[in-house]
Design a protein around this motif. Structure first.
Motif, PDB file in Angstrom:
ATOM      1  N   HIS A 141      71.194 -37.769 -64.032  1.00  0.00           N
ATOM      2  CA  HIS A 141      70.446 -36.532 -63.894  1.00  0.00           C
ATOM      3  C   HIS A 141      69.049 -36.889 -63.401  1.00  0.00           C
ATOM      4  O   HIS A 141      68.729 -38.064 -63.200  1.00  0.00           O
ATOM      5  CB  HIS A 141      70.389 -35.767 -65.219  1.00  0.00           C
ATOM      6  N   THR A 142      68.215 -35.880 -63.203  1.00  0.00           N
ATOM      7  CA  THR A 142      66.866 -36.108 -62.686  1.00  0.00           C
ATOM      8  C   THR A 142      65.828 -35.765 -63.739  1.00  0.00           C
ATOM      9  O   THR A 142      65.892 -34.698 -64.364  1.00  0.00           O
ATOM     10  CB  THR A 142      66.613 -35.270 -61.419  1.00  0.00           C
ATOM     11  N   GLU A 143      64.875 -36.689 -63.944  1.00  0.00           N
ATOM     12  CA  GLU A 143      63.728 -36.450 -64.813  1.00  0.00           C
ATOM     13  C   GLU A 143      62.459 -36.443 -63.966  1.00  0.00           C
ATOM     14  O   GLU A 143      62.519 -36.588 -62.740  1.00  0.00           O
ATOM     15  CB  GLU A 143      63.645 -37.537 -65.890  1.00  0.00           C
ATOM     16  N   GLU A 144      61.314 -36.311 -64.616  1.00  0.00           N
ATOM     17  CA  GLU A 144      60.041 -36.276 -63.887  1.00  0.00           C
ATOM     18  C   GLU A 144      59.814 -37.550 -63.093  1.00  0.00           C
ATOM     19  O   GLU A 144      59.244 -37.519 -61.997  1.00  0.00           O
ATOM     20  CB  GLU A 144      58.884 -36.067 -64.870  1.00  0.00           C
ATOM     21  N   ASN A 145      60.263 -38.674 -63.635  1.00  0.00           N
ATOM     22  CA  ASN A 145      60.040 -39.960 -62.974  1.00  0.00           C
ATOM     23  C   ASN A 145      61.147 -40.330 -61.995  1.00  0.00           C
ATOM     24  O   ASN A 145      61.140 -41.427 -61.443  1.00  0.00           O
ATOM     25  CB  ASN A 145      59.900 -41.064 -64.021  1.00  0.00           C
ATOM     26  N   GLY A 146      62.111 -39.425 -61.800  1.00  0.00           N
ATOM     27  CA  GLY A 146      63.177 -39.710 -60.847  1.00  0.00           C
ATOM     28  C   GLY A 146      64.550 -39.699 -61.495  1.00  0.00           C
ATOM     29  O   GLY A 146      64.747 -39.201 -62.609  1.00  0.00           O
ATOM     30  N   GLN A 147      65.513 -40.285 -60.798  1.00  0.00           N
ATOM     31  CA  GLN A 147      66.898 -40.285 -61.266  1.00  0.00           C
ATOM     32  C   GLN A 147      67.080 -41.238 -62.433  1.00  0.00           C
ATOM     33  O   GLN A 147      66.559 -42.350 -62.431  1.00  0.00           O
ATOM     34  CB  GLN A 147      67.825 -40.688 -60.120  1.00  0.00           C
ATOM     35  N   ARG A 148      67.818 -40.773 -63.441  1.00  0.00           N
ATOM     36  CA  ARG A 148      68.071 -41.593 -64.624  1.00  0.00           C
ATOM     37  C   ARG A 148      69.530 -41.471 -65.033  1.00  0.00           C
ATOM     38  O   ARG A 148      70.227 -40.525 -64.667  1.00  0.00           O
ATOM     39  CB  ARG A 148      67.194 -41.121 -65.787  1.00  0.00           C
ATOM     40  N   VAL A 149      69.962 -42.429 -65.831  1.00  0.00           N
ATOM     41  CA  VAL A 149      71.316 -42.366 -66.365  1.00  0.00           C
ATOM     42  C   VAL A 149      71.432 -41.186 -67.325  1.00  0.00           C
ATOM     43  O   VAL A 149      70.446 -40.740 -67.915  1.00  0.00           O
ATOM     44  CB  VAL A 149      71.696 -43.657 -67.115  1.00  0.00           C
ATOM     45  N   LEU A 150      72.658 -40.707 -67.485  1.00  0.00           N
ATOM     46  CA  LEU A 150      72.943 -39.673 -68.470  1.00  0.00           C
ATOM     47  C   LEU A 150      74.119 -40.144 -69.314  1.00  0.00           C
ATOM     48  O   LEU A 150      75.201 -40.412 -68.792  1.00  0.00           O
ATOM     49  CB  LEU A 150      73.280 -38.347 -67.792  1.00  0.00           C
ATOM     50  N   ILE A 151      73.891 -40.271 -70.615  1.00  0.00           N
ATOM     51  CA  ILE A 151      74.941 -40.632 -71.568  1.00  0.00           C
ATOM     52  C   ILE A 151      74.857 -39.649 -72.724  1.00  0.00           C
ATOM     53  O   ILE A 151      73.829 -39.573 -73.402  1.00  0.00           O
ATOM     54  CB  ILE A 151      74.776 -42.072 -72.093  1.00  0.00           C
TER      55      ILE A 151
END
Length: 386
Positions: free
Chosen positions: A91-101
């Motif tokens: 998914h996307t957070e403020e700092n960019g793309q991140r893993v989602l678990i």
């Protein structure tokens, strides 16, 4: 002879005993996303779509849905760790793309696993394999794949070790991968393509997170650079379906001892998934199904043995639950097998050889009709007075 057909004439109201004769009922789940994975665990038949929707049923009839409300959410895999479902993607957070678990016991309420490390390998999780309290994950950053072993606590991820997959091409402009799992671990095909060559790698990842390279090749020819492999599991066996030329595919079995054994060659099967049901191996491609019975050899099968299930839909995965087969496809399509031959909601199923026979019969009829018209025209011309 118009060719072999799989269609058996059944009396109205009869019960089908052969998988080829099943009718297929489209289930209504009220979603439009493309399914990527389905499992039957802990009494739940659950499936995920790429855009973050989860559908599930506890009886095979009534379907419930839930949606993960994360920005740019993408789901890649779902599994059961013995006490809860684990869903992974990005998914996307403020700092960019991140893993989602995320984890869930009932697929209604979800707990997001917190992963504090902000390193290069944690941009997307492609697959997860829970085993003996440890989860082996395949993660991706840019064009690089990693093997990451972790512990999942109640709400957090604790790293155990990280390994970069071998033969990753750091300068690849295009990547393609396909992942399958059985009880012994993960099978992954990975192709890294740049302007000059393509690296093709098939590796097995054990439940301890160790990589065993089954095959690797690199080439620079245009045809071979387009070669792709799709891997899947059926009856606990891992398979690799490889495009070798145009519409010809080779199906290989990957053994527990990491040998590649050819199963069939040169057929336009293009399988994407399989399931073992009623002592038969059932393979699907995007629209068709092949049934291999216990006494049969898949190497003896041809396109004439394929059965068209969903000409208007695209099928992605197949599983068994509640004594039936379920197929999940694009645009929210769910098909359930039915042994009732007079089911008004059933989708028409037709053997590909029967379709070919009908097409050949139509051509034959048109040719005869054209010849008859020409003969009539000639006779009429002969009878016209000068």
């Amino acid at each position: 002879m118009l060719g072999k057909t799989n269609i058996t004439t059944l009396a109205e109201g009869a019960v089908a005993t052969e998988i080829e004769d099943y009718s297929w009922i489209q289930m209504q789940a009220g979603i439009n996303g493309n399914f990527v994975k389905a499992i039957y665990k802990n009494g739940y038949l659950a499936a995920i779509t790429a855009d973050g929707t989860v559908v599930y049923t506890k009886d095979g009839e009534v379907w419930q849905t839930s949606r993960l409300e994360y920005k740019d959410c993408r789901l890649n895999d779902i599994d059961w760790d013995g006490s809860r479902f684990v869903l992974v993607g990005k998914h996307t957070e403020e700092n960019g793309q991140r893993v989602l678990i995320v984890t869930s016991i009932n697929l209604v309420e979800y707990t997001r696993m917190v992963w504090d490390e902000n390193t290069a390998y944690d941009r997307e999780v492609l697959a997860i394999f829970p085993q003996n309290g440890i989860c082996t994950m395949i993660t991706k950053y840019d064009t690089i794949l990693y093997i990451v072993n972790v512990y999942l606590t109640e709400n957090a991820v604790e790293e155990k070790n990280i390994t970069r997959l071998t033969m990753n091409a750091t300068k690849a402009s295009t990547v393609y991968y396909s992942i399958a799992k059985n009880t012994s671990g993960i099978l992954i095909y990975y192709a890294a393509i740049d302007a000059y060559e393509c690296h093709h790698t098939i590796s097995k990842i054990s439940n301890e997170g160790n990589e065993i390279q089954v095959r690797h090749s690199s080439d620079d020819s245009e045809d071979k650079r387009k070669r792709k492999v799709s891997v899947f599991e059926c009856k606990g066996t891992l398979y690799a379906m490889e495009l070798v030329k145009s519409t010809a595919y080779n199906l290989n079995k990957i053994t527990d001892s990491n040998e590649i054994i050819p199963v069939c060659t040169g057929q336009d099967f293009m399988f994407v998934d399989g399931v073992y049901f009623n002592e038969c191996q059932v393979f699907i491609n995007r629209h068709d199904m092949l049934v291999v019975k216990k006494s049969e050899n898949i190497g003896d099968k041809t396109l004439d043995d394929m059965v068209e299930v969903a000409p208007e839909f695209t099928m992605n995965c197949i599983t068994k639950a509640f004594g039936q087969i379920y197929i999940f496809g694009n645009q929210g399509v769910i098909l359930k097998s039915s042994v009732e031959t007079n089911n008004e909601n059933g989708i028409t199923v037709q053997a590909l050889s029967a379709k070919k026979a009908l097409a050949e019969a139509k051509i034959y009829t048109n040719e005869k009709y054209a010849a008859l018209e020409a003969r009539i025209a000639a006779l009429e011309a002969a009878n016209v007075p000068e």
